[in-house]
Design a protein around this motif. Structure first.
Motif, PDB file in Angstrom:
ATOM      1  N   SER A  30      -3.442   2.234   1.240  1.00 29.69           N
ATOM      2  CA  SER A  30      -2.600   3.155   0.469  1.00 29.69           C
ATOM      3  C   SER A  30      -1.176   3.213   1.021  1.00 29.69           C
ATOM      4  O   SER A  30      -0.262   3.683   0.347  1.00 29.69           O
ATOM      5  CB  SER A  30      -3.208   4.563   0.438  1.00 29.69           C
ATOM      6  N   SER A  31      -1.006   2.719   2.230  1.00 26.12           N
ATOM      7  CA  SER A  31       0.331   2.658   2.832  1.00 26.12           C
ATOM      8  C   SER A  31       1.055   1.364   2.470  1.00 26.12           C
ATOM      9  O   SER A  31       2.184   1.150   2.901  1.00 26.12           O
ATOM     10  CB  SER A  31       0.225   2.793   4.350  1.00 26.12           C
ATOM     11  N   GLY A  32       0.373   0.505   1.723  1.00 27.31           N
ATOM     12  CA  GLY A  32       1.007  -0.727   1.266  1.00 27.31           C
ATOM     13  C   GLY A  32       0.774  -1.929   2.156  1.00 27.31           C
ATOM     14  O   GLY A  32       1.503  -2.920   2.059  1.00 27.31           O
ATOM     15  N   LEU A  33      -0.231  -1.858   3.008  1.00 23.83           N
ATOM     16  CA  LEU A  33      -0.551  -2.964   3.910  1.00 23.83           C
ATOM     17  C   LEU A  33      -2.012  -3.349   3.772  1.00 23.83           C
ATOM     18  O   LEU A  33      -2.848  -2.510   3.411  1.00 23.83           O
ATOM     19  CB  LEU A  33      -0.320  -2.554   5.368  1.00 23.83           C
ATOM     20  N   SER A  34      -2.321  -4.585   4.114  1.00 21.98           N
ATOM     21  CA  SER A  34      -3.724  -4.964   4.273  1.00 21.98           C
ATOM     22  C   SER A  34      -4.125  -4.568   5.696  1.00 21.98           C
ATOM     23  O   SER A  34      -3.258  -4.334   6.549  1.00 21.98           O
ATOM     24  CB  SER A  34      -3.903  -6.466   4.076  1.00 21.98           C
ATOM     25  N   VAL A  35      -5.401  -4.515   5.955  1.00 24.40           N
ATOM     26  CA  VAL A  35      -5.869  -4.196   7.305  1.00 24.40           C
ATOM     27  C   VAL A  35      -5.369  -5.262   8.280  1.00 24.40           C
ATOM     28  O   VAL A  35      -4.943  -4.949   9.391  1.00 24.40           O
ATOM     29  CB  VAL A  35      -7.407  -4.069   7.343  1.00 24.40           C
ATOM     30  N   GLU A  36      -5.372  -6.512   7.846  1.00 24.07           N
ATOM     31  CA  GLU A  36      -4.891  -7.593   8.710  1.00 24.07           C
ATOM     32  C   GLU A  36      -3.404  -7.409   9.035  1.00 24.07           C
ATOM     33  O   GLU A  36      -2.999  -7.573  10.187  1.00 24.07           O
ATOM     34  CB  GLU A  36      -5.114  -8.942   8.026  1.00 24.07           C
ATOM     35  N   GLN A  37      -2.591  -7.046   8.038  1.00 24.84           N
ATOM     36  CA  GLN A  37      -1.170  -6.810   8.291  1.00 24.84           C
ATOM     37  C   GLN A  37      -0.981  -5.646   9.261  1.00 24.84           C
ATOM     38  O   GLN A  37      -0.159  -5.715  10.173  1.00 24.84           O
ATOM     39  CB  GLN A  37      -0.433  -6.496   6.988  1.00 24.84           C
ATOM     40  N   TYR A  38      -1.737  -4.583   9.044  1.00 23.83           N
ATOM     41  CA  TYR A  38      -1.655  -3.417   9.932  1.00 23.83           C
ATOM     42  C   TYR A  38      -1.973  -3.829  11.374  1.00 23.83           C
ATOM     43  O   TYR A  38      -1.229  -3.505  12.300  1.00 23.83           O
ATOM     44  CB  TYR A  38      -2.630  -2.332   9.457  1.00 23.83           C
ATOM     45  N   ASN A  39      -3.063  -4.554  11.552  1.00 25.09           N
ATOM     46  CA  ASN A  39      -3.459  -4.965  12.897  1.00 25.09           C
ATOM     47  C   ASN A  39      -2.417  -5.884  13.529  1.00 25.09           C
ATOM     48  O   ASN A  39      -2.131  -5.775  14.725  1.00 25.09           O
ATOM     49  CB  ASN A  39      -4.832  -5.638  12.881  1.00 25.09           C
ATOM     50  N   THR A  40      -1.832  -6.766  12.741  1.00 22.72           N
ATOM     51  CA  THR A  40      -0.800  -7.665  13.251  1.00 22.72           C
ATOM     52  C   THR A  40       0.410  -6.870  13.734  1.00 22.72           C
ATOM     53  O   THR A  40       0.935  -7.112  14.830  1.00 22.72           O
ATOM     54  CB  THR A  40      -0.374  -8.685  12.177  1.00 22.72           C
TER      55      THR A  40
ATOM     56  N   GLU B  61       7.518   0.915   9.089  1.00 17.81           N
ATOM     57  CA  GLU B  61       7.400   2.241   8.473  1.00 17.81           C
ATOM     58  C   GLU B  61       6.047   2.409   7.790  1.00 17.81           C
ATOM     59  O   GLU B  61       5.403   3.463   7.901  1.00 17.81           O
ATOM     60  CB  GLU B  61       8.532   2.464   7.472  1.00 17.81           C
ATOM     61  N   LYS B  62       5.591   1.387   7.092  1.00 15.80           N
ATOM     62  CA  LYS B  62       4.274   1.439   6.440  1.00 15.80           C
ATOM     63  C   LYS B  62       3.169   1.587   7.485  1.00 15.80           C
ATOM     64  O   LYS B  62       2.198   2.320   7.281  1.00 15.80           O
ATOM     65  CB  LYS B  62       4.036   0.174   5.609  1.00 15.80           C
ATOM     66  N   THR B  63       3.331   0.869   8.589  1.00 17.94           N
ATOM     67  CA  THR B  63       2.335   0.937   9.658  1.00 17.94           C
ATOM     68  C   THR B  63       2.304   2.331  10.285  1.00 17.94           C
ATOM     69  O   THR B  63       1.231   2.871  10.558  1.00 17.94           O
ATOM     70  CB  THR B  63       2.614  -0.143  10.720  1.00 17.94           C
ATOM     71  N   ALA B  64       3.470   2.921  10.487  1.00 17.97           N
ATOM     72  CA  ALA B  64       3.527   4.279  11.030  1.00 17.97           C
ATOM     73  C   ALA B  64       2.860   5.263  10.073  1.00 17.97           C
ATOM     74  O   ALA B  64       2.128   6.158  10.500  1.00 17.97           O
ATOM     75  CB  ALA B  64       4.973   4.689  11.296  1.00 17.97           C
ATOM     76  N   ASP B  65       3.088   5.090   8.781  1.00 14.92           N
ATOM     77  CA  ASP B  65       2.459   5.946   7.779  1.00 14.92           C
ATOM     78  C   ASP B  65       0.934   5.794   7.841  1.00 14.92           C
ATOM     79  O   ASP B  65       0.203   6.788   7.864  1.00 14.92           O
ATOM     80  CB  ASP B  65       2.980   5.580   6.382  1.00 14.92           C
ATOM     81  N   ALA B  66       0.472   4.551   7.895  1.00 11.56           N
ATOM     82  CA  ALA B  66      -0.969   4.298   7.978  1.00 11.56           C
ATOM     83  C   ALA B  66      -1.542   4.875   9.268  1.00 11.56           C
ATOM     84  O   ALA B  66      -2.632   5.461   9.274  1.00 11.56           O
ATOM     85  CB  ALA B  66      -1.237   2.793   7.911  1.00 11.56           C
TER      86      ALA B  66
ATOM     87  N   MET C  20      -9.680   2.334   6.202  1.00  7.35           N
ATOM     88  CA  MET C  20      -9.257   1.142   5.473  1.00  7.35           C
ATOM     89  C   MET C  20      -8.423   1.535   4.255  1.00  7.35           C
ATOM     90  O   MET C  20      -7.393   0.922   3.974  1.00  7.35           O
ATOM     91  CB  MET C  20     -10.478   0.319   5.049  1.00  7.35           C
ATOM     92  N   GLU C  21      -8.856   2.570   3.556  1.00  5.17           N
ATOM     93  CA  GLU C  21      -8.115   3.048   2.391  1.00  5.17           C
ATOM     94  C   GLU C  21      -6.755   3.607   2.798  1.00  5.17           C
ATOM     95  O   GLU C  21      -5.769   3.442   2.082  1.00  5.17           O
ATOM     96  CB  GLU C  21      -8.924   4.103   1.637  1.00  5.17           C
ATOM     97  N   ALA C  22      -6.692   4.248   3.957  1.00  2.45           N
ATOM     98  CA  ALA C  22      -5.427   4.785   4.455  1.00  2.45           C
ATOM     99  C   ALA C  22      -4.423   3.663   4.686  1.00  2.45           C
ATOM    100  O   ALA C  22      -3.246   3.783   4.330  1.00  2.45           O
ATOM    101  CB  ALA C  22      -5.656   5.568   5.749  1.00  2.45           C
ATOM    102  N   VAL C  23      -4.882   2.588   5.266  1.00  2.00           N
ATOM    103  CA  VAL C  23      -4.008   1.443   5.508  1.00  2.00           C
ATOM    104  C   VAL C  23      -3.541   0.855   4.178  1.00  2.00           C
ATOM    105  O   VAL C  23      -2.347   0.642   3.963  1.00  2.00           O
ATOM    106  CB  VAL C  23      -4.725   0.367   6.362  1.00  2.00           C
TER     107      VAL C  23
END
Length: 126
Positions: free
Chosen positions: A95-105, A49-54, A90-93
């Motif tokens: 602000s969604s509660g993830l690090s960029v690395e978590q988002y990419n994973t 859900e956080k990733t979808a938001d980002a 990067m800020e969008a990711v």
């Protein structure tokens, strides 16, 4: 503070993920290639859900960037717009509660796992 080289690599990964994962979500996710195996990682519903938001926020930044690039007068202006957009992504990711690395994973898992891709697509339609 992050070094310029690290910021550039993070931004590149984020941008590449955005451009290469987005089209595959609408279609059947292709299997990972042998050259680039994706380690299977458990993705929680909350992280999805956080990733979808980002992802939505990143898409908005990309859309705004495209409009601004059309009116940019020179290469320097385009470069400044791109740098600003990369920072905003990067800020969008984050602000969604993830690090960029978590988002990419998570996005790599979405691209590699058909069932996860379907869940992600459903979240994007909400």
């Amino acid at each position: 503070m992050l070094s310029a080289k690290k910021i550039t690599s993070v931004i590149s990964a984020l941008t590449l993920t955005f451009f290469f994962v987005a089209p595959s979500i609408a279609q059947e996710a292709p299997p990972p290639s042998a050259a680039e195996p994706v380690a299977e990682v458990e993705v929680s519903e909350q992280d999805l859900e956080k990733t979808a938001d980002a992802y939505r926020k990143i898409a908005a930044v990309q859309q705004q960037l495209q409009a601004e690039l059309q009116t940019a007068e020179d290469q320097e202006s385009r470069l400044q717009l791109q740098q600003s957009a990369n920072k905003n992504m990067m800020e969008a990711v984050e602000s969604s509660g993830l690090s960029v690395e978590q988002y990419n994973t998570v996005m790599q898992q979405v691209n590699a796992d058909k069932e996860l891709a379907q869940k992600f697509q459903q979240l994007m339609m909400e």
